[in-house]
Design an enzyme around this catalytic site. Structure first.
Site, PDB file in Angstrom:
ATOM      1  N   TYR A   8      31.778  90.495  55.123  1.00  0.00           N
ATOM      2  CA  TYR A   8      32.506  89.938  56.273  1.00  0.00           C
ATOM      3  C   TYR A   8      34.011  90.149  56.092  1.00  0.00           C
ATOM      4  CZ  TYR A   8      33.866  86.329  59.715  1.00  0.00           C
ATOM      5  OH  TYR A   8      34.390  85.635  60.780  1.00  0.00           O
ATOM      6  N   GLY A  33      27.457  83.893  71.684  1.00  0.00           N
ATOM      7  CA  GLY A  33      27.707  83.117  70.459  1.00  0.00           C
ATOM      8  C   GLY A  33      28.495  81.849  70.743  1.00  0.00           C
TER       9      GLY A  33
END
Ligand code: UDP
Length: 328
Positions: free
Chosen positions: A146, A11
């Site tokens: 999240y 990422g």
């Protein structure tokens, strides 16, 4: 040679962390299931002897042969668009994933640092945000998957620290940007720069009065490194306190890119925090850390990166993310 496991290695932040720890002389084990990560971010490391890559989803049992000195848990979707597309995986990596990694840390006697976020403060009623603020989160809103996963992750990490004496660190990361962000991840910086490069109008959500404070990736990586090497075990904010409204930010991007496009306004997504700015007093005092790269400099590097991508990447990637944003 010290051995470190970095989850989310392919990422944006994970790949920069791989570079940093390779540079510092570590043996780096990168792990990623490539759900949002991209091997292109780390392909330059594959030829190195002190780098290895494990294609694995940390939400399932994690096995790493040999000793481990450190673990950095950076695997997680991290943009509102991603939470909407993959909400269950987002919840799983922050809950099942952290459980597996804390178990691994306990088993190996490794120090573990977990990536938490300014999203634990939700739409904050305290400004700027200090670490002792508990937050204002809607658990069932679009960001809940999240925010709550990250809040659970902090709770689980402190529990392992308290009850199992695992050596833990918790960093609360505020908006961070730089090369290797995904052009189509819906975040405001790739969104605006992508729009400018494609000759589209810049989409400001709401009236653009909401604020953010953007930290350049090299500063963020430096803060993460300093925290890992410190003795501090409570959560700590790392971000750049230089705050700007999204409307002014759009004007900054227009100036930077020299685009002739204008700003267009779209509805504000649900639970989009109205203000965000880190109080970094603790990071200054405890880590001796503060950001060094100002926004103008960092944005120029980021713009040059996006501009250098092949044209088909700029157009191939799905970029009209707004409709998905407002459906929820
Ligand atoms: N935003 C915007 N236009 C876009 C993308 C984002 O105005 O095309 C706004 C978004 O509503 C938010 C801010 O920019 O207020 C930062 O969004 P981002 O997704 O980058 O991060 P986060 O909201 O998680 O801080």
């Amino acid at each position: 040679m010290k051995r470190i496991l970095i989850t989310g290695a392919a990422g944006f932040l994970g790949s920069h962390l791989c570079d940093k720890f390779i540079k510092e002389g570590f043996h780096v084990i990168g792990m990623d299931n490539l759900i949002t990560g991209d091997l292109k971010n780390i392909e330059h490391l594959f030829k190195l002897e002190n780098f290895e890559f494990h294609f694995h989803d940390v939400s399932t049992f994690v096995h790493v042969p040999g000793k481990l000195d450190y673990i950095l848990h950076f695997a997680s979707p991290a943009s509102p668009i991603d939470y909407l597309k993959i909400p269950i995986q987002t919840l799983k990596v922050g809950s099942l994933g952290i459980h597996n990694l804390l178990g691994l840390a306990k088993n190996k006697g490794a120090r573990i640092l977990i990536a938490s976020t300014s999203e634990v403060y939700g739409d904050p009623l305290v400004h700027p945000q200090t670490e002792d603020y508990y937050g204002n989160v809607n658990p069932i809103g679009p960001r809940g998957v999240y925010d709550e996963a990250k809040r659970f992750q902090e709770a689980m990490t402190m529990a392992y620290h308290t009850y199992h004496n695992v050596d833990t660190r918790i960093i609360r990361i505020f908006n961070t940007y730089g090369p290797r962000m995904r052009l189509n991840d819906g975040r405001v910086i790739p969104a605006f720069i992508g729009q400018a490069l494609r000759g589209e109008d810049l989409t400001v959500f709401g009236d653009g009065a909401q604020t953010r404070s953007f930290c350049y990736v090299d500063d963020q990586v430096d803060g993460i490194y300093k925290l890992l090497m410190s003795d501090y075990t409570r959560p700590i904010n790392v971000g750049n306190p230089s705050e700007i409204t999204i409307k002014d930010f759009a004007e900054e991007i227009i100036k930077l890119t020299g685009t002739n496009q204008k700003v267009v306004y779209k509805p504000l997504p649900l639970n989009d925090p109205l203000q965000r700015q880190p109080n970094i007093t603790l990071a200054k005092e405890i880590l001796g850390w503060e950001p060094k790269v100002d926004r103008k400099e960092g944005l120029k590097i980021t713009y040059d990166y996006f501009k250098s991508l092949p044209e088909e990447v700029l157009y191939k990637q799905e970029h009209n993310t707004f409709e998905k944003y407002v459906k929820i």
